[in-house]
Scaffold this motif. Structure first.
Motif, PDB file in Angstrom:
ATOM      1  N   ARG A   1      50.056  33.429  26.843  1.00 46.21           N
ATOM      2  CA  ARG A   1      51.268  33.992  27.501  1.00 46.21           C
ATOM      3  C   ARG A   1      52.402  34.004  26.664  1.00 46.21           C
ATOM      4  NH1 ARG A   1      50.790  37.698  31.374  1.00 46.21           N
ATOM      5  NH2 ARG A   1      52.491  37.134  32.428  1.00 46.21           N
ATOM      6  N   GLU A   2      52.761  32.868  26.019  1.00 47.44           N
ATOM      7  CA  GLU A   2      53.985  33.031  25.041  1.00 47.44           C
ATOM      8  C   GLU A   2      53.762  33.744  23.818  1.00 47.44           C
ATOM      9  OE1 GLU A   2      54.544  28.950  23.878  1.00 47.44           O
ATOM     10  OE2 GLU A   2      54.876  28.255  25.969  1.00 47.44           O
ATOM     11  N   LEU A   3      52.381  34.125  23.305  1.00 45.33           N
ATOM     12  CA  LEU A   3      52.066  35.184  22.457  1.00 45.33           C
ATOM     13  C   LEU A   3      52.464  36.552  22.823  1.00 45.33           C
ATOM     14  CD1 LEU A   3      48.862  33.518  20.684  1.00 45.33           C
ATOM     15  CD2 LEU A   3      51.209  33.726  19.608  1.00 45.33           C
ATOM     16  N   ASP A   4      51.886  36.548  23.998  1.00 44.61           N
ATOM     17  CA  ASP A   4      52.043  37.969  24.542  1.00 44.61           C
ATOM     18  C   ASP A   4      51.972  38.052  26.166  1.00 44.61           C
ATOM     19  OD1 ASP A   4      51.189  40.539  25.504  1.00 44.61           O
ATOM     20  OD2 ASP A   4      49.453  40.583  24.596  1.00 44.61           O
ATOM     21  N   PRO A   5      53.319  38.110  26.543  1.00 47.87           N
ATOM     22  CA  PRO A   5      53.436  38.158  28.161  1.00 47.87           C
ATOM     23  C   PRO A   5      52.792  38.888  28.776  1.00 47.87           C
ATOM     24  CG  PRO A   5      55.393  38.074  26.869  1.00 47.87           C
ATOM     25  CD  PRO A   5      54.392  38.544  25.800  1.00 47.87           C
ATOM     26  N   GLN A   6      52.234  40.184  28.172  1.00 49.62           N
ATOM     27  CA  GLN A   6      51.620  41.143  28.986  1.00 49.62           C
ATOM     28  C   GLN A   6      49.706  40.937  29.111  1.00 49.62           C
ATOM     29  OE1 GLN A   6      53.247  43.503  30.765  1.00 49.62           O
ATOM     30  NE2 GLN A   6      55.008  42.516  29.845  1.00 49.62           N
ATOM     31  N   ALA A   7      49.597  39.678  28.323  1.00 46.10           N
ATOM     32  CA  ALA A   7      48.067  39.448  28.115  1.00 46.10           C
ATOM     33  C   ALA A   7      47.611  39.331  29.526  1.00 46.10           C
ATOM     34  CB  ALA A   7      47.913  37.960  27.496  1.00 46.10           C
ATOM     35  N   LYS A   8      46.293  39.880  30.038  1.00 45.79           N
ATOM     36  CA  LYS A   8      45.569  39.693  30.988  1.00 45.79           C
ATOM     37  C   LYS A   8      44.636  38.712  31.047  1.00 45.79           C
ATOM     38  CE  LYS A   8      45.634  45.098  30.999  1.00 45.79           C
ATOM     39  NZ  LYS A   8      45.035  46.217  31.334  1.00 45.79           N
ATOM     40  N   VAL A   9      44.939  37.741  31.832  1.00 43.53           N
ATOM     41  CA  VAL A   9      43.866  36.550  31.736  1.00 43.53           C
ATOM     42  C   VAL A   9      43.498  36.313  33.222  1.00 43.53           C
ATOM     43  CG1 VAL A   9      43.904  34.009  31.064  1.00 43.53           C
ATOM     44  CG2 VAL A   9      45.278  35.650  29.691  1.00 43.53           C
ATOM     45  N   VAL A  10      42.315  35.843  33.315  1.00 47.47           N
ATOM     46  CA  VAL A  10      41.461  35.558  34.430  1.00 47.47           C
ATOM     47  C   VAL A  10      40.889  34.232  34.161  1.00 47.47           C
ATOM     48  CG1 VAL A  10      39.637  36.102  36.144  1.00 47.47           C
ATOM     49  CG2 VAL A  10      40.896  37.939  34.961  1.00 47.47           C
ATOM     50  N   MET A  11      41.391  33.214  35.082  1.00 46.31           N
ATOM     51  CA  MET A  11      40.863  31.918  34.867  1.00 46.31           C
ATOM     52  C   MET A  11      39.575  31.625  35.789  1.00 46.31           C
ATOM     53  SD  MET A  11      43.531  30.758  33.432  1.00 46.31           S
ATOM     54  CE  MET A  11      42.888  29.323  33.033  1.00 46.31           C
ATOM     55  N   VAL A  12      38.802  30.945  35.113  1.00 43.45           N
ATOM     56  CA  VAL A  12      37.448  30.735  35.581  1.00 43.45           C
ATOM     57  C   VAL A  12      37.344  29.270  36.128  1.00 43.45           C
ATOM     58  CG1 VAL A  12      34.995  30.723  35.132  1.00 43.45           C
ATOM     59  CG2 VAL A  12      36.445  32.328  34.102  1.00 43.45           C
ATOM     60  N   THR A  13      36.742  28.801  37.019  1.00 40.80           N
ATOM     61  CA  THR A  13      36.517  27.519  37.429  1.00 40.80           C
ATOM     62  C   THR A  13      35.222  27.255  38.234  1.00 40.80           C
ATOM     63  OG1 THR A  13      37.491  25.476  38.593  1.00 40.80           O
ATOM     64  CG2 THR A  13      38.043  27.586  39.604  1.00 40.80           C
ATOM     65  N   ALA A  14      34.676  26.017  38.135  1.00 39.33           N
ATOM     66  CA  ALA A  14      33.581  25.860  38.739  1.00 39.33           C
ATOM     67  C   ALA A  14      33.511  24.977  40.268  1.00 39.33           C
ATOM     68  CB  ALA A  14      32.471  24.753  37.850  1.00 39.33           C
ATOM     69  N   VAL A  15      34.997  24.539  40.320  1.00 41.45           N
ATOM     70  CA  VAL A  15      35.239  23.980  41.485  1.00 41.45           C
ATOM     71  C   VAL A  15      36.469  24.447  41.993  1.00 41.45           C
ATOM     72  CG1 VAL A  15      34.201  21.635  40.933  1.00 41.45           C
ATOM     73  CG2 VAL A  15      36.362  22.082  40.317  1.00 41.45           C
ATOM     74  N   ASN A  16      36.810  23.976  43.411  1.00 42.50           N
ATOM     75  CA  ASN A  16      37.950  24.452  43.897  1.00 42.50           C
ATOM     76  C   ASN A  16      39.021  23.739  43.648  1.00 42.50           C
ATOM     77  OD1 ASN A  16      40.024  25.884  45.732  1.00 42.50           O
ATOM     78  ND2 ASN A  16      38.815  25.510  47.385  1.00 42.50           N
ATOM     79  N   GLN A  17      39.864  24.042  42.650  1.00 47.25           N
ATOM     80  CA  GLN A  17      40.974  23.394  41.984  1.00 47.25           C
ATOM     81  C   GLN A  17      42.370  23.981  42.310  1.00 47.25           C
ATOM     82  OE1 GLN A  17      39.539  23.396  37.866  1.00 47.25           O
ATOM     83  NE2 GLN A  17      39.183  21.307  37.982  1.00 47.25           N
ATOM     84  N   LYS A  18      42.487  23.843  43.521  1.00 49.11           N
ATOM     85  CA  LYS A  18      43.764  24.680  44.094  1.00 49.11           C
ATOM     86  C   LYS A  18      45.192  24.466  43.416  1.00 49.11           C
ATOM     87  CE  LYS A  18      41.917  25.291  48.944  1.00 49.11           C
ATOM     88  NZ  LYS A  18      42.286  25.032  50.229  1.00 49.11           N
ATOM     89  N   GLU A  19      45.488  23.218  43.203  1.00 47.21           N
ATOM     90  CA  GLU A  19      46.651  22.882  42.302  1.00 47.21           C
ATOM     91  C   GLU A  19      46.768  23.486  41.167  1.00 47.21           C
ATOM     92  OE1 GLU A  19      47.950  18.850  42.168  1.00 47.21           O
ATOM     93  OE2 GLU A  19      47.305  18.690  44.433  1.00 47.21           O
ATOM     94  N   LYS A  20      45.446  23.239  40.429  1.00 50.81           N
ATOM     95  CA  LYS A  20      45.496  24.041  38.864  1.00 50.81           C
ATOM     96  C   LYS A  20      45.536  25.473  38.991  1.00 50.81           C
ATOM     97  CE  LYS A  20      44.822  20.350  35.904  1.00 50.81           C
ATOM     98  NZ  LYS A  20      45.879  20.380  34.965  1.00 50.81           N
ATOM     99  N   LEU A  21      44.679  26.119  39.852  1.00 49.31           N
ATOM    100  CA  LEU A  21      44.731  27.803  40.094  1.00 49.31           C
ATOM    101  C   LEU A  21      46.220  27.857  40.519  1.00 49.31           C
ATOM    102  CD1 LEU A  21      41.324  28.157  41.851  1.00 49.31           C
ATOM    103  CD2 LEU A  21      41.986  28.670  39.450  1.00 49.31           C
ATOM    104  N   ALA A  22      46.925  27.431  41.429  1.00 53.47           N
ATOM    105  CA  ALA A  22      48.165  27.907  41.567  1.00 53.47           C
ATOM    106  C   ALA A  22      49.135  27.709  40.243  1.00 53.47           C
ATOM    107  CB  ALA A  22      48.691  26.901  42.627  1.00 53.47           C
ATOM    108  N   GLU A  23      48.838  26.559  39.492  1.00 50.78           N
ATOM    109  CA  GLU A  23      49.701  26.561  38.174  1.00 50.78           C
ATOM    110  C   GLU A  23      49.337  27.727  37.235  1.00 50.78           C
ATOM    111  OE1 GLU A  23      50.248  23.265  34.666  1.00 50.78           O
ATOM    112  OE2 GLU A  23      48.910  22.646  36.277  1.00 50.78           O
ATOM    113  N   CYS A  24      47.991  28.138  37.250  1.00 55.53           N
ATOM    114  CA  CYS A  24      47.731  29.255  36.207  1.00 55.53           C
ATOM    115  C   CYS A  24      48.508  30.413  36.791  1.00 55.53           C
ATOM    116  CB  CYS A  24      46.251  29.083  36.384  1.00 55.53           C
ATOM    117  SG  CYS A  24      45.601  27.903  35.383  1.00 55.53           S
ATOM    118  N   ILE A  25      48.297  30.639  38.170  1.00 53.29           N
ATOM    119  CA  ILE A  25      49.035  32.205  38.550  1.00 53.29           C
ATOM    120  C   ILE A  25      50.479  31.871  38.216  1.00 53.29           C
ATOM    121  CG2 ILE A  25      49.452  33.311  40.733  1.00 53.29           C
ATOM    122  CD1 ILE A  25      46.415  33.532  39.604  1.00 53.29           C
ATOM    123  N   GLY A  26      51.149  30.794  38.351  1.00 56.08           N
ATOM    124  CA  GLY A  26      52.408  30.556  38.251  1.00 56.08           C
ATOM    125  C   GLY A  26      52.908  31.164  36.637  1.00 56.08           C
TER     126      GLY A  26
END
Length: 108
Positions: free
Chosen positions: A53-78
């Motif tokens: 996102r620093e390289l390209d603020p318009q980058a479309k990134v979807v996070m993948v997780t095997a477990v429910n990591q609510k805090e990490k996912l919230a950080e990623c959305i942020g």
């Protein structure tokens, strides 16, 4: 994910084995969509997302997780991830998810 994308006729710009390689590949290929696993060696997906996102603020990134990591996912959305998917996933659901994500974001 790559096998499903190929089956749907989508091109794969590259596959990274770790977060550092993901950032390098993004810089080289500028794909329409990136999937990043949260847990990766050398650099995790959260830090790879931050660098992409620093390289390209318009980058479309979807996070993948095997477990429910609510805090990490919230950080990623942020940090700018546009969504996330939780493994395991069904092929039909994944295809619909990516079609929705690609349609919802303006083209570069």
């Amino acid at each position: 994910i790559a096998a499903i994308a190929i089956h749907c006729g989508w091109s794969i710009a590259g596959e990274a084995g770790d977060g550092k390689e993901a950032v390098k590949l993004y810089r080289e290929t500028k794909p329409d969509l990136v999937t990043l696993d949260i847990v990766m060696p050398r650099m995790d997906g959260v830090n790879a997302l931050r660098e992409i996102r620093e390289l390209d603020p318009q980058a479309k990134v979807v996070m993948v997780t095997a477990v429910n990591q609510k805090e990490k996912l919230a950080e990623c959305i942020g940090l700018g991830a546009i969504d996330f998917i939780v493994k395991p996933f069904e092929k039909e659901n994944l295809v619909q998810f990516f079609e929705k994500v690609l349609a919802s974001e303006p083209s570069r």
